[in-house]
Design a protein around this motif. Structure first.
Motif, short mmCIF file in Angstrom:
data_model
loop_
_atom_site.label_atom_id
_atom_site.label_comp_id
_atom_site.label_asym_id
_atom_site.label_seq_id
_atom_site.Cartn_x
_atom_site.Cartn_y
_atom_site.Cartn_z
N UNK A 58 0.83 -1.21 0.00
CA UNK A 58 0.00 0.00 0.00
C UNK A 58 0.86 1.25 0.00
N UNK A 59 1.93 1.25 0.80
CA UNK A 59 2.80 2.42 0.86
C UNK A 59 3.57 2.54 -0.44
N UNK A 60 4.05 1.38 -0.93
CA UNK A 60 4.85 1.41 -2.17
C UNK A 60 4.12 2.08 -3.31
N UNK A 62 1.78 4.32 -3.45
CA UNK A 62 1.66 5.78 -3.39
C UNK A 62 3.03 6.46 -3.54
N UNK B 26 -7.81 -3.27 -5.04
CA UNK B 26 -6.65 -3.06 -4.17
C UNK B 26 -6.77 -1.79 -3.34
N UNK B 57 -5.03 1.13 6.88
CA UNK B 57 -4.52 2.00 5.82
C UNK B 57 -5.64 2.27 4.83
N UNK B 59 -6.31 4.26 1.17
CA UNK B 59 -5.66 4.97 0.07
C UNK B 59 -6.21 6.38 -0.04
N UNK B 111 -4.18 10.37 -8.39
CA UNK B 111 -3.11 9.89 -7.51
C UNK B 111 -2.55 8.52 -7.90
N UNK B 114 1.00 4.88 -10.10
CA UNK B 114 1.86 3.70 -10.01
C UNK B 114 1.45 2.68 -11.07
#
Lengths: 377, 303
Positions: A58-60, A62, B26, B57, B59, B111, B114
């Motif tokens: 999850x951190x990766x 972003x 995800x 967590x 997003x 955002x 990735x």
């Protein structure tokens, strides 16, 4: 022992502290980094340290997104620089870059993951007319502003009103000095221009000497009175100071102090070094610290500045707001102006802005323009 | 735990308190809102979605708030807020739920760099993905809604998410957004499908959202491989017709519809190239949904 819950600043300084952070910690770190335009830099540090792959997925994602965005902005800035170079060349002038664009062009560490879009350049005041008309011929125009603002810029400021490219929408700020003519301090722009240095990889493109680049970035940070990017800009200074402080420890610090005094920029330099040390624990030699005391404000003055800036050099995310944060932001806005113009001018200007405030610079997009493409069809 | 297992008061308590932590593929969104319509529509359309209470967590931290000032009482508005930032002007309050949906899409396009984000619908048979990139008005969402009511798995009706490393497609499994005539067409085509209240007078006309099939939601964490790219075009009274498309043209259909192609640079170019290599590309004209389904089922059997 590493700190139990390292802050964003601590991880920026020591990226390996990113390891073993919990998901709730990441939830907050990503948002804080995004709010302070430091997500790209956080990614850069973590990736170059080689620990990115060890972080939660999850951190990766972003962090990678932040890195990709910074890369894209840098590509676009490099393209803009080559276009600007053509325009300035037509006017018979070198292109002298400041701040972010200078960091990217000269490949300085302060470019790492820096998220920014505006390009700042410096032009000799006597050549301002030629530069402006050549830039206009190459597509940079001034979006309409009020007659008052136009006059304010032309008469009292050290820069032209922001220019924007008609097709690409990119923005530039054309400076002719470091500070407005009405400011308390009077650094000599002639000396800065004379000492500017070429960027070997980019013929025709120049930037300021290391000391002047730092003094300019420091003056900008402590005189503009805007909080949004303050933490990022202080991080730039931390990276630049450590870069040149390591590269040339013999001369760099002496040159910096000497130049600051010569250019009447001792106070902005003191502020920069004091807060770089206070917030980022920047590596500043003890002998420099001792010399710096001569430039320091009085004890009560220092206490006030610490109180104000401790509320500014945070992520600007609600999670790091401290009591009095909004008062501190207002106080620094006024301080910025206070340093910029004498009291009688300042009171007229602030009165004017109080009764006829600016329209927000970048208005929130009307919803139909925003998610237009992703609307149902 | 699924959202549908919450009682109405429990759902309300989350939306107005610690947030509703909702998983869509995800991504986890933490949603806050006081709008009754949002609570109602979420319980209707996201009943099968898992909650992500223990994830720790999110997003995206999203809130749909009232507009400011007196407007709250006179002509109420709804404002999309992401982590304190308001990227859009508020809209009339009757659009609160569509605003949440558009906002969640916006988060991914703003955002989610990735991955390569295509403005395209994606459905799958087993793990083989059919990508429908198309401009608005081509009937892409209608076709997507029809396919997922006839056994195809819904990945997304709007945003196809392509992994830059593996080339796999990540599902979102969110409700399908339909507008104007398509709403009636799909209601007639799939009488058992569940719809939100239709919202009239949006900038796109009347909008309604269709609940995704339960099995698609249950498989939201299973990626799919790209297999077919089909550019659909609704042509009145035309028989279903599938033609081959050259790889150059297919590449452009992907690049034109890639929302962050300009941001990803070389990485985006490579990802689009790999996608084309893995897929067979086609143009498709149709007017009848049953014929369209038969064509795609045939395509899936041949491969």
């Amino acid at each position: 022992m590493p700190p139990p819950n390292p802050s964003l600043v601590q991880i920026l300084k020591q990226p390996e502290l990113a390891l073993n952070r919990s998901l709730p910690e990441w939830d907050l770190l990503i948002r804080q980094a995004r709010h302070s335009n430091l997500l790209g830099r956080l990614h850069h540090g973590i990736e170059t340290t080689g620990v990115l792959g060890d972080l939660p997925e999850q951190a990766q994602r972003h962090l990678i997104a932040g890195g990709n965005l910074a890369d894209r902005l840098h590509r676009s800035v490099r393209h803009e620089i080559s276009e600007l170079n053509k325009a300035m060349d037509k006017a018979g002038l070198p292109l002298i870059l400041l701040k972010g664009a200078a960091y990217v062009a000269a490949q300085l560490p302060a470019a790492h993951g820096r998220i920014f879009a505006d390009i700042d350049l410096l032009v000799p005041k006597a050549s301002l007319g030629e530069a402006e008309s050549s830039l206009m011929l190459h597509g940079w125009t001034m979006p309409p502003i009020s007659a008052y603002d136009q006059q304010y810029y032309r008469r009292w400021m050290h820069e032209l009103p922001p220019m924007q490219h008609i097709f690409r929408g990119t923005s530039i700020d054309v400076h002719h000095a470091i500070l407005p003519p009405t400011a308390r301090y009077h650094p000599n722009p002639g000396k800065i221009l004379a000492d500017s240095v070429s960027i070997p990889a980019l013929p025709g493109v120049r930037t300021l000497s290391p000391t002047d680049l730092i003094l300019h970035s420091a003056t900008h940070l402590f005189h503009e009175g805007e909080a949004d990017n303050a933490l990022r800009d202080l991080s730039d200074l931390d990276l630049l100071l450590e870069h040149w402080g390591t590269l040339d420890p013999e001369n760099f610090w002496n040159d910096l102090l000497k130049r600051a005094v010569e250019q009447q920029l001792g106070r902005p330099l003191w502020l920069a070094l004091h807060f770089a040390d206070r917030i980022f624990s920047t590596d500043i030699p003890a002998r420099v610290q001792a010399q710096l005391d001569a430039l320091a404000p009085s004890k009560p003055g220092k206490a006030v500045l610490d109180t104000l800036y401790d509320r500014i050099f945070v992520t600007q995310h609600p999670s790091t707001d401290r009591p009095g944060a909004s008062i501190a932001r207002k106080a620094l806005y006024i301080r910025g102006h206070w340093l910029r113009m004498p009291a009688h001018l300042l009171s007229m200007h602030l009165l004017r802005k109080a009764f006829a405030p600016d329209k927000p610079k970048r208005r929130a997009a009307a919803a139909p323009d925003g998610p237009e493409q992703i609307r149902p069809n | 735990m699924k959202l549908g297992e919450l009682t109405a008061p429990e759902l309300k308590q989350r939306l107005t308190g610690s947030g509703l932590w909702l998983r869509t593929g995800e991504f986890v969104a933490c949603i806050h809102s006081r709008f009754a319509d949002i609570q109602h529509s979420l319980s209707l359309l996201y009943a099968d979605h898992p909650l992500a209470d223990n994830a720790g967590f999110a997003d995206f931290h999203i809130s749909i708030e009232n507009g400011s000032g007196l407007r709250r009482y006179i002509r109420p508005q709804a404002q999309f807020v992401i982590d304190g930032v308001k990227p859009f002007q508020p809209l009339p309050a009757n659009q609160a739920f569509p605003i949440l949906e558009w906002g969640m899409n916006w988060c991914i396009t703003a955002y989610g760099h990735h991955q390569l984000v295509l403005h395209a619908a994606a459905v799958a048979r087993d793990d083989r993905c059919l990508i429908l990139p198309a401009p608005p008005g081509s009937g892409k969402s209608t076709l997507c809604a029809a396919l997922v009511n006839r056994g195809w798995r819904l990945l997304s009706d709007e945003l196809t998410l392509i992994d830059l490393r593996t080339g796999a497609i990540h599902p979102l499994s969110r409700p399908v957004s339909l507008k104007n005539n398509s709403i009636g067409v799909i209601k007639a085509f799939a009488p058992d499908a569940v719809f939100s209240r239709a919202t009239e007078d949006t900038s796109k006309g009347t909008v309604a959202l269709m609940k995704p099939p339960r099995t698609s939601v249950e498989q939201m964490m299973q990626t799919a491989r790209p297999r077919w790219i089909v550019m659909p075009k609704y042509v009145p009274s035309s028989p279903a017709r599938l033609d081959g498309m050259g790889s150059g043209e297919a590449f452009l259909s992907i690049a034109d519809n890639a929302m962050n192609y300009h941001i990803l640079g070389t990485q985006g170019f490579k990802a689009a190239g790999n996608l084309i290599d893995e897929c067979s590309a086609h143009r498709f004209e149709y007017s009848n949904l049953d014929e369209a389904i038969a064509t795609f089922d045939q395509l899936a059997r041949e491969a």
